[in-house]
Design an enzyme around this catalytic site. Structure first.
Site, PDB file in Angstrom:
ATOM      1  N   HIS A  39      24.327   8.094 -22.683  1.00  0.00           N
ATOM      2  CA  HIS A  39      23.692   9.374 -22.323  1.00  0.00           C
ATOM      3  C   HIS A  39      22.344   9.543 -23.030  1.00  0.00           C
ATOM      4  O   HIS A  39      21.972  10.647 -23.413  1.00  0.00           O
ATOM      5  CB  HIS A  39      24.626  10.567 -22.623  1.00  0.00           C
ATOM      6  CG  HIS A  39      25.730  10.684 -21.608  1.00  0.00           C
ATOM      7  ND1 HIS A  39      25.542  11.279 -20.376  1.00  0.00           N
ATOM      8  CD2 HIS A  39      27.011  10.252 -21.621  1.00  0.00           C
ATOM      9  CE1 HIS A  39      26.685  11.215 -19.688  1.00  0.00           C
ATOM     10  NE2 HIS A  39      27.570  10.588 -20.411  1.00  0.00           N
ATOM     11  N   ASP A 174      21.538   1.443 -15.705  1.00  0.00           N
ATOM     12  CA  ASP A 174      22.509   0.602 -14.994  1.00  0.00           C
ATOM     13  C   ASP A 174      21.809  -0.388 -14.064  1.00  0.00           C
ATOM     14  O   ASP A 174      22.162  -1.571 -14.002  1.00  0.00           O
ATOM     15  CB  ASP A 174      23.462   1.465 -14.173  1.00  0.00           C
ATOM     16  CG  ASP A 174      24.162   2.522 -15.013  1.00  0.00           C
ATOM     17  OD1 ASP A 174      24.085   2.434 -16.252  1.00  0.00           O
ATOM     18  OD2 ASP A 174      24.775   3.429 -14.420  1.00  0.00           O
ATOM     19  N   TYR A 223      27.810  15.349 -15.488  1.00  0.00           N
ATOM     20  CA  TYR A 223      26.663  14.505 -15.835  1.00  0.00           C
ATOM     21  C   TYR A 223      25.361  15.281 -15.634  1.00  0.00           C
ATOM     22  O   TYR A 223      24.504  15.325 -16.522  1.00  0.00           O
ATOM     23  CB  TYR A 223      26.674  13.243 -14.961  1.00  0.00           C
ATOM     24  CG  TYR A 223      25.580  12.257 -15.285  1.00  0.00           C
ATOM     25  CD1 TYR A 223      25.809  11.210 -16.160  1.00  0.00           C
ATOM     26  CD2 TYR A 223      24.306  12.377 -14.728  1.00  0.00           C
ATOM     27  CE1 TYR A 223      24.811  10.305 -16.472  1.00  0.00           C
ATOM     28  CE2 TYR A 223      23.301  11.485 -15.026  1.00  0.00           C
ATOM     29  CZ  TYR A 223      23.561  10.443 -15.889  1.00  0.00           C
ATOM     30  OH  TYR A 223      22.559   9.553 -16.199  1.00  0.00           O
TER      31      TYR A 223
HETATM   32  C1  GLA Z   1      25.829   6.583 -15.972  1.00  0.00           C
HETATM   33  C2  GLA Z   1      24.388   6.651 -15.495  1.00  0.00           C
HETATM   34  C3  GLA Z   1      23.432   6.011 -16.498  1.00  0.00           C
HETATM   35  C4  GLA Z   1      23.665   6.553 -17.912  1.00  0.00           C
HETATM   36  C5  GLA Z   1      25.147   6.564 -18.258  1.00  0.00           C
HETATM   37  C6  GLA Z   1      25.442   7.255 -19.557  1.00  0.00           C
HETATM   38  O1  GLA Z   1      26.256   5.255 -16.032  1.00  0.00           O
HETATM   39  O2  GLA Z   1      24.261   5.984 -14.263  1.00  0.00           O
HETATM   40  O3  GLA Z   1      22.104   6.203 -16.087  1.00  0.00           O
HETATM   41  O4  GLA Z   1      23.090   7.821 -18.065  1.00  0.00           O
HETATM   42  O5  GLA Z   1      25.943   7.188 -17.255  1.00  0.00           O
HETATM   43  O6  GLA Z   1      24.876   6.553 -20.614  1.00  0.00           O
END
Ligand code: GLA
Length: 371
Positions: A39, A174, A223
């Site tokens: 995060h 990611d 989120y």
């Molecule tokens: C998800 C999101 C990423 C990141 C993570 C938390 O995987 O796609 O961009 O923010 O959560 O670290």
């Protein structure tokens, strides 16, 4: 059951295509596990994910009727998209026209494809199944349209595709991990300037992933709420992002406190990897988990049990990985003995919580490419 070989998966994809003739092409994009730096990507922070040896493969032949169709070997239904973008079929099909548009925006020629998709990345588990799908689909459309995109550009385009298809305002980690992965290395990514450094993972350390058996549910809305709370915290401090905040400035705000401490943990973790200090790696993982649990509020009681059981069974450390609210835990364990650690922890977790975990040792893999 062992995972099917890549050759077997390509044969199954070819069989699933509608178009009986024409040459078959395929690309793959891996999932990722984030070792530390959770995060913080959307706060311009530092992260340390690695692409894993579980991936999504997209195979295709050209179509001559202007439509693009897609099916998954794992999910029901068939996506059918007309040239004007009108679409029928399952919800994951939203990735397909978004990827087609993204490829054209990058400079690829427009194409009409018969696509088939298969994935060994568990969905909804914090291992970036959506990023693997979006990176693979954009790369497929680019390749079919005569473009070999720079991998950083590919990742950023795939991130836009994921936001458009899911409505979740994800960061960039990611897709960058999936596009830029390096075998046997984690990637230290500076999410402010997008520089990437590969950091070797010592072979005597096993990266163990345990799926808690709890599917993520609230991940999308929670989120987005965490992300806007962080942006608001930065604004109220007069800063561009929490990357610029000091620990003193955020001492009274648990979300911001997590972000600032977590960014500092990434370089401490990199230093411990380079020094080959598994004890320090384990402590940093556990500190990160406590911060996600107590300050950022994205763990669950059952996941806390899983982390404790992994450590009790002999892992150096463990923490929830990905967006949270279910999904996977990542642990670092001695390679000799990792199977026993996984089995003991899984058995005790299952008894304590009633959930059915699945564990697997992952290796750092190379990033998205034709196959
Ligand atoms: C998800 C999101 C990423 C990141 C993570 C938390 O995987 O796609 O961009 O923010 O959560 O670290």
């Amino acid at each position: 059951m062992p995972d099917p070989s890549r050759a077997d998966r390509l044969v199954a994809l070819a069989d699933a295509l509608d178009a009986p003739v024409g040459s078959l092409a395929a690309v793959r994009a891996p999932g990722r596990v984030n070792l530390i730096g959770e995060h913080v990507d959307y706060n311009d922070g530092l992260v340390l994910p690695m692409a894993i040896d579980r991936d999504t493969i997209v195979a295709w032949r050209s179509r001559s009727d202007g439509r693009t169709t897609a099916r998954s070997l794992e999910l029901p239904g068939r996506v059918d998209t007309a040239a004007d973008g009108e679409r029928t079929g399952p919800t994951w099909g939203a990735f397909v026209p978004a990827a087609a548009r993204a490829a054209v925006e990058l400079g690829a020629a427009p194409v009409a494809l018969d696509l088939a998709v298969t994935s060994t990345v568990p969905p909804g588990g914090g291992l970036s199944s959506s990023a693997a799908l979006s990176v693979a689909l954009v790369l497929a459309h680019c390749t079919a349209g005569g473009l070999d995109p720079d991998r950083r550009t590919l990742a950023l385009a795939a991130r836009e595709v994921e936001v458009a298809a899911t409505g979740v305002p994800v960061g960039t980690m990611d897709q960058l991990a999936s596009a830029l992965g390096v075998a046997d290395h984690a990637l230290r990514i500076d999410c402010r300037d997008l520089t990437v450094d590969a950091v070797a993972i010592p072979d005597e350390l096993a990266i163990l992933v345990v799926h808690s058996g709890i599917e993520r549910t609230l991940a999308g809305s929670e989120y987005a709420q965490r992300r806007s709370a962080c942006e608001e915290a930065a604004r109220s401090l007069g800063l561009a992002s929490l990357r610029d905040a000091s620990p003193e400035q955020v001492a009274g705000d648990p979300f911001a406190r997590h972000v600032v401490a977590e960014i500092a943990r990434v370089d401490a973790f990199v230093a411990a990897l380079r020094a080959g200090d598994p004890g320090a790696l384990g402590r940093i993982l556990l500190d990160g988990h406590a911060s996600l649990r107590d300050d950022f509020g994205v763990s669950l009681p059952a996941i806390d049990v899983l982390v404790d059981e992994l450590v009790a069974a002999g892992a150096y450390g463990a923490r929830i990985t990905g967006a949270g609210f279910g999904g996977c835990v990542v642990a670092i364990a001695p390679r000799d003995g990792v199977a026993g650690i996984a089995d003991r922890a899984a058995a005790r977790y299952a008894v304590a919580t009633g959930h059915t975990p699945r564990s697997f040792v992952v290796r750092a893999a190379s990033g998205a490419a034709p196959c």
